[in-house]
Write an enzyme that holds these catalytic residues in place. Structure first.
Site, PDB file in Angstrom:
ATOM      1  N   ALA A  13      -8.737 -12.122  -4.531  1.00  0.00           N
ATOM      2  CA  ALA A  13      -7.651 -12.190  -3.216  1.00  0.00           C
ATOM      3  C   ALA A  13      -8.516 -12.019  -1.579  1.00  0.00           C
ATOM      4  O   ALA A  13      -7.806 -12.897  -0.816  1.00  0.00           O
ATOM      5  CB  ALA A  13      -6.494 -10.961  -3.556  1.00  0.00           C
ATOM      6  N   GLU A  35     -20.219 -13.616  -5.278  1.00  0.00           N
ATOM      7  CA  GLU A  35     -18.899 -13.459  -6.353  1.00  0.00           C
ATOM      8  C   GLU A  35     -19.115 -13.311  -8.121  1.00  0.00           C
ATOM      9  O   GLU A  35     -19.910 -15.189  -8.264  1.00  0.00           O
ATOM     10  CB  GLU A  35     -17.852 -14.509  -6.175  1.00  0.00           C
ATOM     11  N   GLN A  43      -3.300 -11.161 -10.195  1.00  0.00           N
ATOM     12  CA  GLN A  43      -3.103 -10.270 -11.094  1.00  0.00           C
ATOM     13  C   GLN A  43      -1.378  -9.880 -10.639  1.00  0.00           C
ATOM     14  O   GLN A  43      -1.126  -9.610 -11.467  1.00  0.00           O
ATOM     15  CB  GLN A  43      -4.081  -8.575 -10.701  1.00  0.00           C
ATOM     16  N   CYS A 161      -1.521  -1.591  -6.806  1.00  0.00           N
ATOM     17  CA  CYS A 161      -0.553  -2.050  -7.473  1.00  0.00           C
ATOM     18  C   CYS A 161      -0.213  -0.886  -8.248  1.00  0.00           C
ATOM     19  O   CYS A 161       0.598  -0.922  -9.521  1.00  0.00           O
ATOM     20  CB  CYS A 161       0.299  -3.010  -8.249  1.00  0.00           C
ATOM     21  N   ASP A 298      -9.025  -3.723  -1.743  1.00  0.00           N
ATOM     22  CA  ASP A 298      -8.846  -2.439  -2.891  1.00  0.00           C
ATOM     23  C   ASP A 298     -10.185  -1.884  -2.992  1.00  0.00           C
ATOM     24  O   ASP A 298      -9.604  -0.523  -2.950  1.00  0.00           O
ATOM     25  CB  ASP A 298      -8.475  -2.948  -4.477  1.00  0.00           C
ATOM     26  N   LYS A 306      -2.751  -0.617  -2.592  1.00  0.00           N
ATOM     27  CA  LYS A 306      -3.728  -1.295  -3.028  1.00  0.00           C
ATOM     28  C   LYS A 306      -3.241  -2.537  -3.560  1.00  0.00           C
ATOM     29  O   LYS A 306      -2.895  -2.294  -4.925  1.00  0.00           O
ATOM     30  CB  LYS A 306      -4.966  -0.855  -3.201  1.00  0.00           C
ATOM     31  N   ALA A 308      -2.045  -6.779  -3.347  1.00  0.00           N
ATOM     32  CA  ALA A 308      -2.366  -8.077  -2.280  1.00  0.00           C
ATOM     33  C   ALA A 308      -1.771  -8.827  -1.172  1.00  0.00           C
ATOM     34  O   ALA A 308      -2.391  -9.149  -0.400  1.00  0.00           O
ATOM     35  CB  ALA A 308      -1.973  -9.583  -4.175  1.00  0.00           C
ATOM     36  N   ALA A 309      -0.554  -8.451  -1.353  1.00  0.00           N
ATOM     37  CA  ALA A 309       0.678  -8.020   0.076  1.00  0.00           C
ATOM     38  C   ALA A 309      -0.416  -7.444   0.940  1.00  0.00           C
ATOM     39  O   ALA A 309      -0.408  -8.568   2.124  1.00  0.00           O
ATOM     40  CB  ALA A 309       1.872  -7.835   0.080  1.00  0.00           C
ATOM     41  N   CYS A 341       5.111  -3.911  -2.699  1.00  0.00           N
ATOM     42  CA  CYS A 341       5.285  -3.392  -4.541  1.00  0.00           C
ATOM     43  C   CYS A 341       6.375  -3.958  -4.751  1.00  0.00           C
ATOM     44  O   CYS A 341       6.994  -3.269  -4.576  1.00  0.00           O
ATOM     45  CB  CYS A 341       4.675  -1.988  -4.755  1.00  0.00           C
TER      46      CYS A 341
HETATM   47  P1  FAD Z   1      -9.693  -8.447  -6.261  1.00  0.00           P
HETATM   48  O1  FAD Z   1      -9.075  -9.493  -6.110  1.00  0.00           O
HETATM   49  O2  FAD Z   1      -9.617  -7.756  -7.790  1.00  0.00           O
HETATM   50  O3  FAD Z   1     -11.126  -9.067  -6.154  1.00  0.00           O
HETATM   51  C1  FAD Z   1     -12.616  -8.479  -6.491  1.00  0.00           C
HETATM   52  C2  FAD Z   1     -13.661  -9.585  -6.690  1.00  0.00           C
HETATM   53  O4  FAD Z   1     -15.085  -9.532  -6.652  1.00  0.00           O
HETATM   54  C3  FAD Z   1     -13.745 -10.050  -8.005  1.00  0.00           C
HETATM   55  O5  FAD Z   1     -13.423 -11.574  -8.196  1.00  0.00           O
HETATM   56  C4  FAD Z   1     -14.523  -9.702  -8.808  1.00  0.00           C
HETATM   57  O6  FAD Z   1     -15.275 -10.544  -9.761  1.00  0.00           O
HETATM   58  C5  FAD Z   1     -15.718  -9.600  -8.023  1.00  0.00           C
HETATM   59  N1  FAD Z   1     -16.589  -8.982  -7.728  1.00  0.00           N
HETATM   60  C6  FAD Z   1     -16.367  -7.337  -8.711  1.00  0.00           C
HETATM   61  N2  FAD Z   1     -17.819  -6.239  -7.954  1.00  0.00           N
HETATM   62  C7  FAD Z   1     -18.705  -7.566  -7.498  1.00  0.00           C
HETATM   63  C8  FAD Z   1     -20.135  -7.090  -6.731  1.00  0.00           C
HETATM   64  N3  FAD Z   1     -20.912  -6.322  -7.461  1.00  0.00           N
HETATM   65  N4  FAD Z   1     -20.354  -7.941  -6.172  1.00  0.00           N
HETATM   66  C9  FAD Z   1     -19.419  -8.731  -6.213  1.00  0.00           C
HETATM   67  N5  FAD Z   1     -18.343  -9.481  -6.186  1.00  0.00           N
HETATM   68  C10 FAD Z   1     -18.010  -8.401  -7.475  1.00  0.00           C
HETATM   69  N6  FAD Z   1      -0.694  -7.158  -5.168  1.00  0.00           N
HETATM   70  C11 FAD Z   1       0.768  -7.447  -4.983  1.00  0.00           C
HETATM   71  O7  FAD Z   1       0.848  -7.870  -4.088  1.00  0.00           O
HETATM   72  N7  FAD Z   1       1.577  -7.524  -5.582  1.00  0.00           N
HETATM   73  C12 FAD Z   1       1.559  -6.633  -6.846  1.00  0.00           C
HETATM   74  O8  FAD Z   1       2.842  -6.907  -7.400  1.00  0.00           O
HETATM   75  C13 FAD Z   1       0.700  -6.854  -7.336  1.00  0.00           C
HETATM   76  N8  FAD Z   1       0.824  -6.398  -8.587  1.00  0.00           N
HETATM   77  C14 FAD Z   1      -0.350  -6.183  -9.707  1.00  0.00           C
HETATM   78  C15 FAD Z   1      -0.084  -6.111 -10.759  1.00  0.00           C
HETATM   79  C16 FAD Z   1      -1.345  -5.834 -11.421  1.00  0.00           C
HETATM   80  C17 FAD Z   1      -1.284  -5.414 -13.145  1.00  0.00           C
HETATM   81  C18 FAD Z   1      -2.730  -5.544 -11.005  1.00  0.00           C
HETATM   82  C19 FAD Z   1      -4.019  -6.002 -12.246  1.00  0.00           C
HETATM   83  C20 FAD Z   1      -3.003  -5.744 -10.193  1.00  0.00           C
HETATM   84  C21 FAD Z   1      -1.377  -5.947  -9.180  1.00  0.00           C
HETATM   85  N9  FAD Z   1      -1.427  -5.602  -7.460  1.00  0.00           N
HETATM   86  C22 FAD Z   1      -0.879  -6.122  -6.996  1.00  0.00           C
HETATM   87  C23 FAD Z   1      -2.940  -6.170  -6.451  1.00  0.00           C
HETATM   88  C24 FAD Z   1      -3.329  -6.821  -6.236  1.00  0.00           C
HETATM   89  O9  FAD Z   1      -3.942  -8.193  -7.449  1.00  0.00           O
HETATM   90  C25 FAD Z   1      -4.869  -6.694  -5.427  1.00  0.00           C
HETATM   91  O10 FAD Z   1      -4.267  -5.623  -4.286  1.00  0.00           O
HETATM   92  C26 FAD Z   1      -5.961  -7.566  -4.820  1.00  0.00           C
HETATM   93  O11 FAD Z   1      -6.606  -8.454  -6.339  1.00  0.00           O
HETATM   94  C27 FAD Z   1      -6.415  -6.868  -3.954  1.00  0.00           C
HETATM   95  O12 FAD Z   1      -7.609  -8.159  -3.889  1.00  0.00           O
HETATM   96  P2  FAD Z   1      -9.913  -7.789  -3.733  1.00  0.00           P
HETATM   97  O13 FAD Z   1     -10.469  -9.358  -3.384  1.00  0.00           O
HETATM   98  O14 FAD Z   1      -9.401  -6.816  -2.978  1.00  0.00           O
HETATM   99  O15 FAD Z   1      -9.893  -7.140  -5.374  1.00  0.00           O
END
Ligand code: FAD
Length: 405
Positions: A13, A35, A43, A161, A298, A306, A308-309, A341
């Site tokens: 995200a 990635e 998610q 979340c 995150d 933590k 997506a918002a 949330c």
């Molecule tokens: P992610 O979206 O998890 O992406 C991380 C990326 O990094 C992945 O694609 C992964 O493959 C990649 N990666 C991992 N390791 C490596 C590496 N070594 N090298 C390169 N890339 C790597 N958020 C809300 O806003 N509202 C909600 O209602 C909500 N509900 C949720 C409910 C559930 C059940 C879950 C699981 C999550 C929820 N979230 C919600 C949280 C939201 O999904 C995350 O906060 C958001 O996806 C964070 O974005 P990110 O890019 O940090 O992590």
């Protein structure tokens, strides 16, 4: 000279969103996104999938389809950070250099920290909304329960979340009430921590649902082991005197949420704080020791929820501040810790919890934010997924601006 102007680690995200936002501002930037996964997940909708209210297939798209066309996708995991040399090593043996780095690999779901859990998942009523393949099994398990013990667990903070463990429970209880079996169920929520929700303003409305569903709350109770075929779970419970005792529970259904930790590649690098998260300034989101490194999502050290918002707002902060640093200006944007949330307290109604650093309430709409609303359900189930794919991942920040941006 460096291979790329900007290297982004993680195409989730935060990573796809920030890449798209940078390219909207400066289309000529040479950006690489590291990635490893060829699938990209939305998610936040998995809670709805587990409640039978969303099609899981709509929560995944090929990474190729969300990758901005001007960016270079390096299809591998980052395996090592060398910030002194402006270099990232990849798991496939390559390495890349950068002028500026953005760290956003999310966090690691540590299923392995609970004995027997990995083997138990997906069978015997053991499930979790924290995985794409298991969220549909949550709904299947809920529907097949007519009576007996249902356990819902929440590990120690921080988790992504923080409301998601109890959202799964409320939607399950709502279903059991609708089909008339709630009175025959024993529902228990085992939380490793001592509070139902981290922001006190939201606790009273949540407690009203806990009471109306007849849920037993077990605070300071940490899931430590699961035996799927025997349908037994073990908890370490801390009593008022601080003594810890092991409690065994039988279950018909167990919704488990795994402990959540930084990725080893961040924790074992010079970028990490003492706990292993990428250590950034909470306002600018720039690394505290490396001026050409930013972090979001995150995997960073900040105390926001933590979500997506939160990432949606952090994207603007990082895009603006990184460009200012490149171009020799002062960093213009300060992140306020916004996160959201949406608490699915029953099917069709949501308490839209929006707050920033220190638990400060930051409601988008001029309404009492602690009241469950149908409009918030519509926002979560219909508007936000659309805004995610078409706004946030494409750098169209104006689409998300009414929602706290
Ligand atoms: P992610 O979206 O998890 O992406 C991380 C990326 O990094 C992945 O694609 C992964 O493959 C990649 N990666 C991992 N390791 C490596 C590496 N070594 N090298 C390169 N890339 C790597 N958020 C809300 O806003 N509202 C909600 O209602 C909500 N509900 C949720 C409910 C559930 C059940 C879950 C699981 C999550 C929820 N979230 C919600 C949280 C939201 O999904 C995350 O906060 C958001 O996806 C964070 O974005 P990110 O890019 O940090 O992590």
């Amino acid at each position: 000279s460096a291979d790329f102007d900007v290297v982004v680690v993680g195409g989730g995200a935060a990573g796809i969103g920030v890449t798209a936002s940078l390219l909207r501002r400066r289309p000529d930037l040479r950006i690489a996104v590291i990635e490893p996964s060829d699938k990209h997940y939305y998610q936040p909708a998995w809670t709805l999938v587990g409640g039978g209210a969303f099609d899981v297939k709509k929560t995944v798209r090929p990474t190729r389809s969300v990758m901005p066309s001007r960016a270079t996708w390096l299809h591998a995991a980052a395996a090592g950070f060398e910030p002194q040399a402006n270099r990232v090593r990849l798991a496939d043996g390559r390495s890349v250099t950068y002028q500026q780095l953005i760290v956003c690999p999310g966090l690691r779901l540590a299923w392995d920290k609970i004995d027997g859990l990995s083997d138990a998942l997906g069978k015997h009523g053991v499930t979790s909304n924290y995985r794409y393949d298991l969220a549909p099994y949550t709904w299947e398990s809920v529907r097949s329960m007519q009576e007996g013990q249902a356990l819902f667990t929440q590990p120690a903070m921080p988790i992504k979340c923080a409301g998601a463990p109890q959202k799964a429970m409320y939607l399950a209880c709502d279903h059991w009430r609708r089909v008339g079996v709630l009175g025959r169920m024993q529902v228990e929520f085992d939380l490793a921590g001592a509070a139902l929700f981290g922001v006190p303003a939201y606790v009273p409305p949540l407690m009203r649902y806990v009471e109306s569903y007849g849920i037993d709350l077990a605070f300071n109770s940490t899931l430590v082991a699961v035996d799927g075929p025997a349908r037994k779970a073990w908890f370490d419970r801390k009593g008022a005197d601080g003594a810890v005792s092991r409690v065994e529970k039988s279950f018909g259904m167990l919704h488990a949420v795994p402990p959540q930790v930084p990725h080893d590649v961040v924790r074992d690098s010079a970028l990490a704080d003492a706990a292993g998260w990428c250590e950034v300034d909470p306002g600018t989101l720039r690394h505290v020791r490396f001026d050409n490194v930013f972090g979001l999502g995150d995997g960073i050290s900040t105390s926001n929820a933590k979500t997506a918002a939160a990432a949606r707002k952090q994207i603007v902060t990082v895009a603006e501040n990184l460009i200012a640093v490149r171009e020799g200006h002062a960093m213009p944007v300060t992140y306020d810790g916004y996160g959201s949330c949406p608490l699915t307290v029953e099917r069709g109604r949501i308490v839209l919890a929006e707050f920033g650093y220190g638990g400060k309430l930051l409601p988008t709409f001029p309404l009492d934010p602690t009241v469950p609303r149908k409009s918030a359900w519509f926002l979560k189930a219909t508007l936000l997924p659309w805004i995610y794919w078409n706004g946030m991942l494409r750098g169209r920040e104006w689409l998300a601006r009414p929602l706290g941006n």
